[in-house]
Design a protein around this motif. Structure first.
Motif, PDB file in Angstrom:
ATOM      1  N   ILE A   1       0.813  -1.212   0.000  1.00 37.35           N
ATOM      2  CA  ILE A   1       0.000   0.000   0.000  1.00 37.35           C
ATOM      3  C   ILE A   1       0.849   1.267   0.000  1.00 37.35           C
ATOM      4  O   ILE A   1       0.407   2.320  -0.429  1.00 37.35           O
ATOM      5  CB  ILE A   1      -1.008   0.009   1.172  1.00 37.35           C
ATOM      6  CG1 ILE A   1      -2.070   1.103   0.955  1.00 37.35           C
ATOM      7  CG2 ILE A   1      -0.309   0.134   2.518  1.00 37.35           C
ATOM      8  CD1 ILE A   1      -3.285   0.987   1.821  1.00 37.35           C
ATOM      9  N   LEU A   2       2.102   1.168   0.449  1.00 32.37           N
ATOM     10  CA  LEU A   2       2.969   2.341   0.483  1.00 32.37           C
ATOM     11  C   LEU A   2       3.977   2.378  -0.659  1.00 32.37           C
ATOM     12  O   LEU A   2       4.876   3.221  -0.665  1.00 32.37           O
ATOM     13  CB  LEU A   2       3.704   2.405   1.835  1.00 32.37           C
ATOM     14  CG  LEU A   2       2.808   2.540   3.067  1.00 32.37           C
ATOM     15  CD1 LEU A   2       3.644   2.570   4.342  1.00 32.37           C
ATOM     16  CD2 LEU A   2       1.920   3.769   2.983  1.00 32.37           C
ATOM     17  N   ASP A   3       3.821   1.494  -1.647  1.00 32.90           N
ATOM     18  CA  ASP A   3       4.724   1.508  -2.804  1.00 32.90           C
ATOM     19  C   ASP A   3       4.668   2.854  -3.520  1.00 32.90           C
ATOM     20  O   ASP A   3       3.637   3.526  -3.501  1.00 32.90           O
ATOM     21  CB  ASP A   3       4.337   0.414  -3.809  1.00 32.90           C
ATOM     22  CG  ASP A   3       4.913  -0.934  -3.443  1.00 32.90           C
ATOM     23  OD1 ASP A   3       5.459  -1.072  -2.340  1.00 32.90           O
ATOM     24  OD2 ASP A   3       4.796  -1.845  -4.270  1.00 32.90           O
ATOM     25  N   SER A   4       5.738   3.198  -4.186  1.00 28.32           N
ATOM     26  CA  SER A   4       5.769   4.453  -4.942  1.00 28.32           C
ATOM     27  C   SER A   4       4.802   4.392  -6.132  1.00 28.32           C
ATOM     28  O   SER A   4       4.288   5.425  -6.552  1.00 28.32           O
ATOM     29  CB  SER A   4       7.183   4.769  -5.417  1.00 28.32           C
ATOM     30  OG  SER A   4       7.680   3.723  -6.221  1.00 28.32           O
ATOM     31  N   TYR A   5       4.555   3.204  -6.681  1.00 31.56           N
ATOM     32  CA  TYR A   5       3.550   3.062  -7.736  1.00 31.56           C
ATOM     33  C   TYR A   5       2.183   3.066  -7.057  1.00 31.56           C
ATOM     34  O   TYR A   5       1.815   2.118  -6.358  1.00 31.56           O
ATOM     35  CB  TYR A   5       3.769   1.785  -8.545  1.00 31.56           C
ATOM     36  CG  TYR A   5       2.751   1.584  -9.643  1.00 31.56           C
ATOM     37  CD1 TYR A   5       2.621   2.506 -10.681  1.00 31.56           C
ATOM     38  CD2 TYR A   5       1.907   0.484  -9.637  1.00 31.56           C
ATOM     39  CE1 TYR A   5       1.680   2.334 -11.689  1.00 31.56           C
ATOM     40  CE2 TYR A   5       0.960   0.297 -10.640  1.00 31.56           C
ATOM     41  CZ  TYR A   5       0.855   1.233 -11.657  1.00 31.56           C
ATOM     42  OH  TYR A   5      -0.090   1.054 -12.650  1.00 31.56           O
TER      43      TYR A   5
ATOM     44  N   PHE B   1      -0.754   2.570  -7.852  1.00 29.84           N
ATOM     45  CA  PHE B   1      -1.795   1.616  -8.224  1.00 29.84           C
ATOM     46  C   PHE B   1      -1.439   0.181  -7.832  1.00 29.84           C
ATOM     47  O   PHE B   1      -2.074  -0.759  -8.290  1.00 29.84           O
ATOM     48  CB  PHE B   1      -2.080   1.717  -9.729  1.00 29.84           C
ATOM     49  CG  PHE B   1      -2.680   3.035 -10.126  1.00 29.84           C
ATOM     50  CD1 PHE B   1      -4.046   3.247 -10.023  1.00 29.84           C
ATOM     51  CD2 PHE B   1      -1.879   4.071 -10.578  1.00 29.84           C
ATOM     52  CE1 PHE B   1      -4.612   4.468 -10.378  1.00 29.84           C
ATOM     53  CE2 PHE B   1      -2.428   5.294 -10.936  1.00 29.84           C
ATOM     54  CZ  PHE B   1      -3.793   5.491 -10.831  1.00 29.84           C
ATOM     55  N   SER B   2      -0.424   0.010  -6.975  1.00 25.89           N
ATOM     56  CA  SER B   2      -0.048  -1.332  -6.508  1.00 25.89           C
ATOM     57  C   SER B   2      -1.122  -1.942  -5.614  1.00 25.89           C
ATOM     58  O   SER B   2      -1.280  -3.151  -5.558  1.00 25.89           O
ATOM     59  CB  SER B   2       1.259  -1.281  -5.715  1.00 25.89           C
ATOM     60  OG  SER B   2       2.331  -0.944  -6.537  1.00 25.89           O
ATOM     61  N   PHE B   3      -1.818  -1.079  -4.884  1.00 26.26           N
ATOM     62  CA  PHE B   3      -2.868  -1.528  -3.971  1.00 26.26           C
ATOM     63  C   PHE B   3      -3.968  -0.477  -4.008  1.00 26.26           C
ATOM     64  O   PHE B   3      -3.849   0.582  -3.392  1.00 26.26           O
ATOM     65  CB  PHE B   3      -2.328  -1.673  -2.542  1.00 26.26           C
ATOM     66  CG  PHE B   3      -3.322  -2.251  -1.567  1.00 26.26           C
ATOM     67  CD1 PHE B   3      -3.328  -3.610  -1.293  1.00 26.26           C
ATOM     68  CD2 PHE B   3      -4.236  -1.442  -0.914  1.00 26.26           C
ATOM     69  CE1 PHE B   3      -4.242  -4.145  -0.389  1.00 26.26           C
ATOM     70  CE2 PHE B   3      -5.156  -1.965  -0.011  1.00 26.26           C
ATOM     71  CZ  PHE B   3      -5.153  -3.320   0.254  1.00 26.26           C
ATOM     72  N   VAL B   4      -5.025  -0.759  -4.760  1.00 26.31           N
ATOM     73  CA  VAL B   4      -6.168   0.152  -4.842  1.00 26.31           C
ATOM     74  C   VAL B   4      -7.274  -0.446  -3.970  1.00 26.31           C
ATOM     75  O   VAL B   4      -7.886  -1.444  -4.339  1.00 26.31           O
ATOM     76  CB  VAL B   4      -6.645   0.337  -6.301  1.00 26.31           C
ATOM     77  CG1 VAL B   4      -7.891   1.215  -6.345  1.00 26.31           C
ATOM     78  CG2 VAL B   4      -5.527   0.918  -7.158  1.00 26.31           C
ATOM     79  N   PRO B   5      -7.516   0.167  -2.797  1.00 29.00           N
ATOM     80  CA  PRO B   5      -8.545  -0.384  -1.923  1.00 29.00           C
ATOM     81  C   PRO B   5      -9.948  -0.102  -2.445  1.00 29.00           C
ATOM     82  O   PRO B   5     -10.234   0.972  -2.967  1.00 29.00           O
ATOM     83  CB  PRO B   5      -8.311   0.327  -0.589  1.00 29.00           C
ATOM     84  CG  PRO B   5      -7.508   1.529  -0.899  1.00 29.00           C
ATOM     85  CD  PRO B   5      -6.819   1.296  -2.198  1.00 29.00           C
ATOM     86  N   ILE B   6     -10.800  -1.101  -2.292  1.00 28.95           N
ATOM     87  CA  ILE B   6     -12.220  -0.969  -2.581  1.00 28.95           C
ATOM     88  C   ILE B   6     -12.941  -1.380  -1.298  1.00 28.95           C
ATOM     89  O   ILE B   6     -12.658  -2.440  -0.729  1.00 28.95           O
ATOM     90  CB  ILE B   6     -12.660  -1.865  -3.756  1.00 28.95           C
ATOM     91  CG1 ILE B   6     -11.872  -1.511  -5.008  1.00 28.95           C
ATOM     92  CG2 ILE B   6     -14.156  -1.734  -3.993  1.00 28.95           C
ATOM     93  CD1 ILE B   6     -12.213  -2.357  -6.211  1.00 28.95           C
ATOM     94  N   GLY B   7     -13.820  -0.527  -0.835  1.00 28.37           N
ATOM     95  CA  GLY B   7     -14.511  -0.831   0.410  1.00 28.37           C
ATOM     96  C   GLY B   7     -15.826  -0.100   0.514  1.00 28.37           C
ATOM     97  O   GLY B   7     -16.306   0.497  -0.450  1.00 28.37           O
ATOM     98  N   PHE B   8     -16.394  -0.155   1.696  1.00 31.42           N
ATOM     99  CA  PHE B   8     -17.659   0.490   1.986  1.00 31.42           C
ATOM    100  C   PHE B   8     -17.428   1.385   3.192  1.00 31.42           C
ATOM    101  O   PHE B   8     -17.195   0.903   4.290  1.00 31.42           O
ATOM    102  CB  PHE B   8     -18.733  -0.560   2.289  1.00 31.42           C
ATOM    103  CG  PHE B   8     -20.128  -0.057   2.102  1.00 31.42           C
ATOM    104  CD1 PHE B   8     -20.768  -0.213   0.881  1.00 31.42           C
ATOM    105  CD2 PHE B   8     -20.801   0.589   3.129  1.00 31.42           C
ATOM    106  CE1 PHE B   8     -22.060   0.251   0.692  1.00 31.42           C
ATOM    107  CE2 PHE B   8     -22.081   1.055   2.949  1.00 31.42           C
ATOM    108  CZ  PHE B   8     -22.722   0.895   1.727  1.00 31.42           C
ATOM    109  N   ASN B   9     -17.409   2.687   2.982  1.00 37.35           N
ATOM    110  CA  ASN B   9     -17.056   3.691   3.986  1.00 37.35           C
ATOM    111  C   ASN B   9     -15.573   3.573   4.351  1.00 37.35           C
ATOM    112  O   ASN B   9     -15.206   3.349   5.497  1.00 37.35           O
ATOM    113  CB  ASN B   9     -17.936   3.593   5.235  1.00 37.35           C
ATOM    114  CG  ASN B   9     -17.691   4.743   6.196  1.00 37.35           C
ATOM    115  OD1 ASN B   9     -17.110   5.764   5.833  1.00 37.35           O
ATOM    116  ND2 ASN B   9     -18.116   4.574   7.435  1.00 37.35           N
ATOM    117  N   LEU B  10     -14.727   3.743   3.349  1.00 33.53           N
ATOM    118  CA  LEU B  10     -13.275   3.650   3.548  1.00 33.53           C
ATOM    119  C   LEU B  10     -12.730   4.755   4.446  1.00 33.53           C
ATOM    120  O   LEU B  10     -11.600   4.647   4.916  1.00 33.53           O
ATOM    121  CB  LEU B  10     -12.545   3.670   2.204  1.00 33.53           C
ATOM    122  CG  LEU B  10     -12.595   2.364   1.425  1.00 33.53           C
ATOM    123  CD1 LEU B  10     -11.998   2.547   0.031  1.00 33.53           C
ATOM    124  CD2 LEU B  10     -11.886   1.244   2.167  1.00 33.53           C
TER     125      LEU B  10
END
Length: 186
Positions: free
Chosen positions: A62-66, A68-77
């Motif tokens: 989640i902290l990568d420089s890219y 889009f390495s970890f795009v979270p999808i959630g409900f009330n993020l």
């Protein structure tokens, strides 16, 4: 772009006073919204809160420089954002800022589906999720960890079912909107 379902469970609602007890995430297919990998559940009763946050940072990228390495999808993020930001800072870890990166929050779709009303637009009211997470802190205090895991799995299943439905339906709505508004010629 790698999309992940993201959710947490906590001992309460105040990130300054309460703790994260689980972080759960699962890779999703970017075309269908369906689960692509296994549901990963990091548990504070097996590791400390600090250790599950460290493991999440390491495993999720989640902290990568890219970005889009970890795009979270959630409900009330916003809930996950506030807790992860405050609790990572508390432990002297790099700040996790969920909302300052690409993300998809399905809560707004739920609100629109609920005729613009916030009340009644929670995941347990919109899907087959049979309860909300209000019992989780009690289960944690009573060391009923199996109930927490069962709840997390049920919630993830219902979220992903809702997400995949949205992925199937919304592209057709775009086509319908363009047809109804004479935008197909562009």
């Amino acid at each position: 772009m790698v999309q992940y379902y993201l959710d947490i469970e906590t001992t309460g609602l105040n990130p300054s006073e309460e703790q994260i007890i689980t972080i759960q995430y699962q890779e999703l297919d970017k075309n269908t919204g369906e689960a692509k990998g296994e549901l990963k559940i990091l548990k504070a009763w097996e590791l400390s809160e600090k250790e599950i946050i460290e493991q999440f940072i390491s495993d999720s990228k989640i902290l990568d420089s890219y970005r889009f390495s970890f795009v979270p999808i959630g409900f009330n993020l916003n809930f996950e954002h506030n807790f992860l930001k405050v609790r990572s800072e508390k432990h002297g870890l790099p700040q996790i800022d969920v909302l300052n990166h690409p993300f998809l929050d399905l809560q707004i779709i739920g609100i629109v589906m609920n005729k613009g009303e916030f009340k009644g637009a929670s995941l347990d009211k919109l899907t087959g999720k049979d309860k909300n997470g209000s019992q989780v802190p009690l289960w944690y205090a009573n060391k009923e960890f199996d109930k927490i895991i069962e709840y997390i799995k049920m919630e993830a299943k219902e979220f992903i079912r809702f997400n995949a439905w949205i992925y199937r339906k919304l592209p057709n709505l775009l086509l319908q909107f363009k047809e109804e508004n004479g935008l197909n010629e562009r």
